[in-house]
Scaffold this motif. Structure first.
Motif, short mmCIF file in Angstrom:
data_model
loop_
_atom_site.label_atom_id
_atom_site.label_comp_id
_atom_site.label_asym_id
_atom_site.label_seq_id
_atom_site.Cartn_x
_atom_site.Cartn_y
_atom_site.Cartn_z
N GLN A 18 -8.13 22.37 17.46
CA GLN A 18 -8.86 23.55 17.23
C GLN A 18 -8.30 24.80 16.49
N PHE A 19 -7.38 25.12 17.42
CA PHE A 19 -6.62 26.36 17.00
C PHE A 19 -5.77 26.20 15.70
N LEU A 20 -5.10 25.12 15.52
CA LEU A 20 -4.55 24.67 14.30
C LEU A 20 -5.31 24.69 13.05
N ASN A 21 -6.47 24.06 13.28
CA ASN A 21 -7.60 24.22 12.23
C ASN A 21 -8.04 25.25 11.72
N ARG A 22 -8.32 26.20 12.75
CA ARG A 22 -8.85 27.59 12.62
C ARG A 22 -7.74 28.44 11.87
N HIS A 23 -6.63 28.52 12.56
CA HIS A 23 -5.71 29.71 12.31
C HIS A 23 -4.44 29.15 11.60
N VAL A 24 -4.12 28.17 11.37
CA VAL A 24 -2.98 27.71 10.64
C VAL A 24 -3.50 27.17 9.20
N TYR A 25 -4.33 26.39 9.41
CA TYR A 25 -4.79 25.54 8.23
C TYR A 25 -5.91 26.42 7.26
N HIS A 26 -6.45 27.15 8.13
CA HIS A 26 -7.73 28.01 7.69
C HIS A 26 -8.87 27.09 6.95
N ALA A 27 -9.04 25.81 7.73
CA ALA A 27 -9.90 24.96 7.28
C ALA A 27 -11.52 25.40 7.57
N ASP A 28 -12.34 24.69 7.17
CA ASP A 28 -13.81 25.09 7.71
C ASP A 28 -13.96 24.56 8.99
N ALA A 29 -14.50 25.60 9.73
CA ALA A 29 -14.63 25.64 11.37
C ALA A 29 -16.03 24.78 11.51
N ASP A 30 -16.79 24.96 10.59
CA ASP A 30 -18.16 24.21 10.92
C ASP A 30 -17.92 22.64 10.75
N TYR A 31 -17.15 22.40 9.96
CA TYR A 31 -16.71 20.98 9.57
C TYR A 31 -16.08 20.30 10.87
N PHE A 32 -15.11 20.97 11.52
CA PHE A 32 -14.40 20.71 12.67
C PHE A 32 -15.28 20.22 13.90
N THR A 33 -16.41 21.43 13.95
CA THR A 33 -17.22 21.08 15.01
C THR A 33 -18.31 20.20 14.67
#
Length: 175
Positions: A18-33
């Motif tokens: 979750q951290f990598l998705n949000r802060h490293v890849y800057h991917a869509d947090a809603d999709y990860f959720t």
């Protein structure tokens, strides 16, 4: 689709991802959720049907124990579930942990329903090792996430069998 001798294998749906998705890849947090929610639905479904579930988390060797403990914390609610097996790995494939293969054989598993983070790394490498070891695999498209939407769109067609969460939830199992 029928699920014959299947197990759910969830790769790296954990705090570090979750951290990598949000802060490293800057991917869509809603999709990860949404991916986490789909995985939770699959866990509940497999548990209800008494089917095996494997929660696989990566524990990087470079992290000290106290960091690894937080990084590897699963995002799924599994406390009290009877059919959940936990696998801690230090490299992308779940098969890097020998006890994983042993448990699959003990349970008579022949098919792996694959989900998790990242589709292009941990999921892809586990699928490749599974197929080399004679397991059939299905990747759940809306319960996996890659480093970006473009990478996800590029990697999914490379898998032999794909399904959605809804298709897996509706599938019978004959074993």
């Amino acid at each position: 689709m029928k699920l014959e001798k299947a197990a759910l294998v969830i790769i790296d749906v954990q705090a570090g991802a979750q951290f990598l998705n949000r802060h490293v890849y800057h991917a869509d947090a809603d999709y990860f959720t949404t991916v986490v929610q789909h995985n939770q639905q699959l866990v509940a479904n497999f548990e209800h049907r008494n089917w095996p579930i494997f929660i696989v988390t990566v524990h990087p060797k470079v992290f000290p124990a106290f960091v690894n403990q937080r990084f590897a914390k699963s995002l799924l609610m599994t406390a009290g579930l009877k059919h959940v097996h936990y696998v801690a790995k230090t490299s992308p494939s779940a098969f890097s942990q020998p006890t994983f293969m042993t448990k699959l054989h003990e349970l008579g598993v022949e098919k792996l329903i694959m989900t998790g983070f990242t589709t292009n790394n941990g999921v892809a490498k586990t699928v490749a090792d599974a197929e080399i070891n004679g397991f059939d695999t299905t990747v759940v498209t809306d319960a996996t996430v890659a480093k970006s939407a473009a990478v996800q769109a590029q990697i999914l067609p490379q898998f032999t069998e794909l399904a959605t969460t809804a298709e897996i939830l509706a599938a019978p199992r004959n074993n």
